[in-house]
Design a protein around this motif. Structure first.
Motif, PDB file in Angstrom:
ATOM      1  N   GLU A 440       4.879  23.578 -27.711  1.00 29.85           N
ATOM      2  CA  GLU A 440       4.050  24.523 -28.474  1.00 29.85           C
ATOM      3  C   GLU A 440       4.875  25.724 -28.924  1.00 29.85           C
ATOM      4  N   MET A 441       5.760  26.188 -28.075  1.00 30.82           N
ATOM      5  CA  MET A 441       6.604  27.324 -28.441  1.00 30.82           C
ATOM      6  C   MET A 441       7.555  26.963 -29.576  1.00 30.82           C
ATOM      7  N   GLU A 442       8.129  25.778 -29.488  1.00 30.90           N
ATOM      8  CA  GLU A 442       9.041  25.353 -30.551  1.00 30.90           C
ATOM      9  C   GLU A 442       8.291  25.191 -31.875  1.00 30.90           C
ATOM     10  N   ARG A 443       7.050  24.695 -31.808  1.00 25.90           N
ATOM     11  CA  ARG A 443       6.260  24.499 -33.029  1.00 25.90           C
ATOM     12  C   ARG A 443       6.003  25.829 -33.732  1.00 25.90           C
ATOM     13  N   VAL A 444       5.538  26.849 -33.004  1.00 28.50           N
ATOM     14  CA  VAL A 444       5.239  28.136 -33.646  1.00 28.50           C
ATOM     15  C   VAL A 444       6.520  28.817 -34.114  1.00 28.50           C
ATOM     16  N   CYS A 445       7.619  28.580 -33.418  1.00 27.61           N
ATOM     17  CA  CYS A 445       8.892  29.157 -33.860  1.00 27.61           C
ATOM     18  C   CYS A 445       9.364  28.498 -35.160  1.00 27.61           C
ATOM     19  N   ARG A 446       9.065  27.228 -35.316  1.00 23.92           N
ATOM     20  CA  ARG A 446       9.399  26.569 -36.589  1.00 23.92           C
ATOM     21  C   ARG A 446       8.536  27.137 -37.718  1.00 23.92           C
ATOM     22  N   LEU A 447       7.263  27.398 -37.425  1.00 22.32           N
ATOM     23  CA  LEU A 447       6.384  27.999 -38.434  1.00 22.32           C
ATOM     24  C   LEU A 447       6.892  29.381 -38.849  1.00 22.32           C
ATOM     25  N   ALA A 448       7.376  30.145 -37.861  1.00 27.09           N
ATOM     26  CA  ALA A 448       7.860  31.502 -38.133  1.00 27.09           C
ATOM     27  C   ALA A 448       9.325  31.517 -38.552  1.00 27.09           C
ATOM     28  N   HIS A 449       9.925  30.328 -38.710  1.00 27.22           N
ATOM     29  CA  HIS A 449      11.339  30.189 -39.080  1.00 27.22           C
ATOM     30  C   HIS A 449      12.247  30.931 -38.086  1.00 27.22           C
ATOM     31  N   ALA A 450      11.845  30.875 -36.809  1.00 29.72           N
ATOM     32  CA  ALA A 450      12.669  31.459 -35.750  1.00 29.72           C
ATOM     33  C   ALA A 450      13.476  30.391 -35.027  1.00 29.72           C
ATOM     34  N   ASP A 451      13.009  29.150 -35.075  1.00 27.21           N
ATOM     35  CA  ASP A 451      13.676  28.065 -34.348  1.00 27.21           C
ATOM     36  C   ASP A 451      15.120  27.872 -34.802  1.00 27.21           C
ATOM     37  N   GLU A 452      15.348  28.077 -36.098  1.00 22.79           N
ATOM     38  CA  GLU A 452      16.689  27.826 -36.638  1.00 22.79           C
ATOM     39  C   GLU A 452      17.747  28.737 -36.042  1.00 22.79           C
ATOM     40  N   PHE A 453      17.428  30.020 -35.804  1.00 24.14           N
ATOM     41  CA  PHE A 453      18.436  30.900 -35.207  1.00 24.14           C
ATOM     42  C   PHE A 453      18.420  30.806 -33.679  1.00 24.14           C
ATOM     43  N   ILE A 454      17.272  30.460 -33.089  1.00 20.25           N
ATOM     44  CA  ILE A 454      17.215  30.310 -31.621  1.00 20.25           C
ATOM     45  C   ILE A 454      18.136  29.172 -31.180  1.00 20.25           C
ATOM     46  N   GLN A 455      18.164  28.095 -31.957  1.00 28.67           N
ATOM     47  CA  GLN A 455      18.992  26.940 -31.610  1.00 28.67           C
ATOM     48  C   GLN A 455      20.485  27.248 -31.684  1.00 28.67           C
ATOM     49  N   GLN A 478      11.391  40.229 -35.849  1.00 28.98           N
ATOM     50  CA  GLN A 478      10.105  40.070 -36.520  1.00 28.98           C
ATOM     51  C   GLN A 478       9.618  38.624 -36.471  1.00 28.98           C
ATOM     52  N   ARG A 479      10.524  37.671 -36.655  1.00 29.43           N
ATOM     53  CA  ARG A 479      10.126  36.268 -36.627  1.00 29.43           C
ATOM     54  C   ARG A 479       9.679  35.831 -35.230  1.00 29.43           C
ATOM     55  N   LEU A 480      10.344  36.351 -34.200  1.00 27.49           N
ATOM     56  CA  LEU A 480       9.911  36.052 -32.832  1.00 27.49           C
ATOM     57  C   LEU A 480       8.519  36.632 -32.562  1.00 27.49           C
ATOM     58  N   CYS A 481       8.271  37.825 -33.110  1.00 25.74           N
ATOM     59  CA  CYS A 481       6.957  38.447 -32.911  1.00 25.74           C
ATOM     60  C   CYS A 481       5.864  37.676 -33.654  1.00 25.74           C
ATOM     61  N   ILE A 482       6.187  37.139 -34.836  1.00 22.62           N
ATOM     62  CA  ILE A 482       5.219  36.315 -35.557  1.00 22.62           C
ATOM     63  C   ILE A 482       4.916  35.052 -34.758  1.00 22.62           C
ATOM     64  N   ALA A 483       5.964  34.426 -34.217  1.00 26.20           N
ATOM     65  CA  ALA A 483       5.760  33.216 -33.403  1.00 26.20           C
ATOM     66  C   ALA A 483       4.910  33.526 -32.176  1.00 26.20           C
ATOM     67  N   ARG A 484       5.149  34.661 -31.563  1.00 26.82           N
ATOM     68  CA  ARG A 484       4.373  35.061 -30.387  1.00 26.82           C
ATOM     69  C   ARG A 484       2.892  35.229 -30.750  1.00 26.82           C
ATOM     70  N   ALA A 485       2.629  35.816 -31.908  1.00 28.08           N
ATOM     71  CA  ALA A 485       1.248  36.009 -32.349  1.00 28.08           C
ATOM     72  C   ALA A 485       0.574  34.673 -32.648  1.00 28.08           C
ATOM     73  N   LEU A 486       1.316  33.739 -33.269  1.00 25.25           N
ATOM     74  CA  LEU A 486       0.749  32.435 -33.603  1.00 25.25           C
ATOM     75  C   LEU A 486       0.394  31.643 -32.352  1.00 25.25           C
ATOM     76  N   LEU A 487       1.123  31.894 -31.265  1.00 22.66           N
ATOM     77  CA  LEU A 487       0.881  31.164 -30.026  1.00 22.66           C
ATOM     78  C   LEU A 487      -0.494  31.504 -29.429  1.00 22.66           C
TER      79      LEU A 487
END
Length: 577
Positions: A440-455, A478-487
């Motif tokens: 679930e965390m990876e999914r919201v990070c992909r939505l927020a385009h955070a997964d690409e830099f986390i990897q 900002q992208r991590l915060c968006i992912a956190r909100a989507l979760l």
């Protein structure tokens, strides 16, 4: 005030009672010892008892001394536990209280002031409490018992001690009444000192880039100098305490020695009794000296107590009603002729007569210049503040009727200057959902385009985030915060200029992902870039707290001068004059 503070003693009541009990036992032993010494001298040395009397009273003296030592150690042990536990509970109660504050409550206290109250002020109260349950009881008990024994031995000589008490009392009152206002002022100055330190450390990059170190040093030194001057004034007044005590002690000892010697010659007093009276003189005056120390500590801690009670007494002006609604039907939002003022004054509103209706699932953009109250508007939705005039409804229900936690659980806000906490990326993301799985965390990070830099990080989602997110860029934060909100899977998602630090392509990708993946969630987007709002279902233009226009991108280009001017200036790459 005292009753309020005593509520924080709780499980340490037993320790708080045992300490005074052993203090009394310790004092009894200390008061008995001079009488035994008098018996030893009069019967064993000056009398006919000889060594038998010396050994008899000597063993009793030894037992009393050992018992006094044990009782004193136990009193200190329980006092330390009680005061440390009391301080722990005070800090807990204050922090718990602050967590329940609304934004308007927090606005009354600066962050630096709250830190000072939970550290310096609590430490002062802890020290005062330890002194109260030990020294503050020991001193009057010692004074009363010693005075009683002195009167028992010689009422005439004991009157000397009695005469010294009013002199000391007047002196102490004079000192304390002049010191307390200084300590009240100095703790407020501590707040300023902590505030300057926090600002400097938080903005150290700005300080260095503008070469303002010398200015910051001067600002810090000025406040530090004020604290030094205030403490110096207080210490100068408190300095009279010790000379006054010593003066009274020496005068009493001289008078007792003079009149005692004459009574020994006239055989109305024995040598042992005079020695006991001298010891009681020291005990009486020492207890008065300890009482003066207690008064000093109480004077210092009184200002701290008042500041702590201010935090504990502050009532949140945003609370859940008794019959609170515990379910949010949908993500629709209605502003019914809403006006809002931070000062609660209707003639000082930053938002005026906002009448706006947003159906569930709609994407709404908000555009406006600096100070147009865009953030103030969206903060009324999760009830961070209450509207001054009018009503705000979520799911067709007035937000004041909801359980506050339920409402905020369904509204996720991502701010331009959102906060990441020290911990791993996973720990930060789980603020949105403590039970979220890795998938679930990876999914919201992909939505927020955070997964690409986390990897790209060596430790991926287990990468440690420094305090405030200082080891990631503004756009990454900002992208991590968006992912956190989507979760949170909210019914309403508010993005308050939260893509300002990302490039336009990433911004567009995030908006596309939100539109495709969470179509039923109401999305409210505040932005300065028109391109971030163009594809919204509806765009609201705010100007000085009023709605200047509402419509789609095409409609506003035709009908709204402010929107058209902003759009054209951004298309040309210039700033409107």
């Amino acid at each position: 005030m005292i009753r309020k503070l005593m509520q924080s003693i709780r499980e340490f009541k037993l320790f708080s009672l045992l300490s005074p009990l052993f203090v009394v036992l310790e004092v009894v032993m200390e008061v008995v010892i001079p009488i035994l010494m008098a018996k030893l001298i009069d019967d064993g040395i000056d009398g006919s008892g000889g060594m038998d009397a010396v050994m008899h009273y000597g063993w009793i003296l030894l037992v009393c001394c050992v018992l006094s030592l044990i009782f004193g150690a136990l009193a200190g042990h329980f006092a330390a536990f009680a005061s440390a536990g009391f301080a722990r509970n005070l800090r807990h109660d204050m922090f718990y209280r602050v967590q329940g504050y609304s934004f308007s409550n927090i606005d009354k206290f600066s962050a630096a002031s709250l830190v000072t109250r939970m550290t310096t002020d609590v430490t002062n109260v802890q020290n005062a409490y330890q002194m109260l349950i030990r020294v503050a009881l020991r001193s009057p008990v010692m004074l009363i018992f010693s005075m009683a024994m002195a009167f028992h031995l010689s009422a005439k000589l004991a009157l000397i001690y009695l005469a010294a008490i009013p002199v000391l009392g007047v002196g102490l009152y004079f000192i304390m009444t002049r010191v307390h206002p200084i300590f009240e002022r100095v703790f407020k100055t501590y707040d300023k000192l902590n505030n300057v330190t926090q600002e400097n450390l938080h903005g150290i990059r700005v300080v260095k880039s503008f070469v303002r170190e010398e200015h910051e040093i001067q600002k810090f030194s000025g406040i530090s100098e004020n604290i030094y001057q205030d403490f110096s004034r207080a210490e100068k007044r408190l300095a009279f305490n010790m000379p006054l005590m010593q003066f009274c002690m020496y005068v009493c000892l001289i008078l007792v020695s003079w009149f005692g010697a004459r009574m020994i010659v006239s055989r109305t007093l024995t040598t042992g009794e005079l020695m006991s009276l001298m010891t009681y003189a020291i005990q009486i005056l020492s207890s008065l000296m300890m009482l003066s120390m207690v008064f000093v500590m109480i004077t210092m801690s009184r200002a701290s107590c008042e500041r702590i009670v201010e935090v504990l007494d502050e009532e949140s002006d945003i609370t859940s009603p008794a019959d609170a609604v515990t379910a949010v039907p949908d993500g629709s939002v209605d502003f019914n002729h809403v006006s809002f003022s931070y000062s609660k004054r209707e003639d000082k509103c930053c938002l005026e007569d906002v009448d706006l209706h947003i159906p569930a699932g709609m994407t709404v953009g908000i555009l406006g210049g600096t100070g147009s109250a865009k953030s103030s508007l969206v903060q009324l939705i999760p009830r961070l503040y209450d509207a001054t005039v009018g009503t705000v409804q979520v799911g067709g229900i007035d937000v004041r009727r909801y359980d506050v936690e339920t409402l905020r659980q369904e509204v996720a806000m991502v701010l331009q200057k959102n906060v990441l906490f020290s911990g791993t990326i996973k720990e930060n993301l789980r603020w949105g959902d403590p039970d979220a799985t890795d998938e679930e965390m990876e999914r919201v990070c992909r939505l927020a385009h955070a997964d690409e830099f986390i990897q790209t990080f060596p430790e991926g989602y287990d990468t440690y985030i420094e305090q405030g997110g200082s080891n990631v860029s503004g756009g990454q934060k900002q992208r991590l915060c968006i992912a956190r909100a989507l979760l949170k899977k909210p019914k309403i998602l508010i993005l308050d200029d939260s893509t300002s630090a990302v490039d336009t392509h990433t911004d567009a990708c995030i908006r596309q992902a939100l539109r495709d993946e969470i179509p039923d969630t109401t999305k409210i987007i505040i932005a300065q870039r028109v391109t971030s709002l163009m594809d919204a279902d509806q765009i609201i233009v705010l100007d000085e707290g009023r709605m200047d226009g509402i419509g789609t991108h095409e409609e506003l280009l035709k009908n709204n001068a402010i929107y058209r001017e902003v759009y054209e200036s951004q298309q040309k790459g210039s700033v409107p004059q």
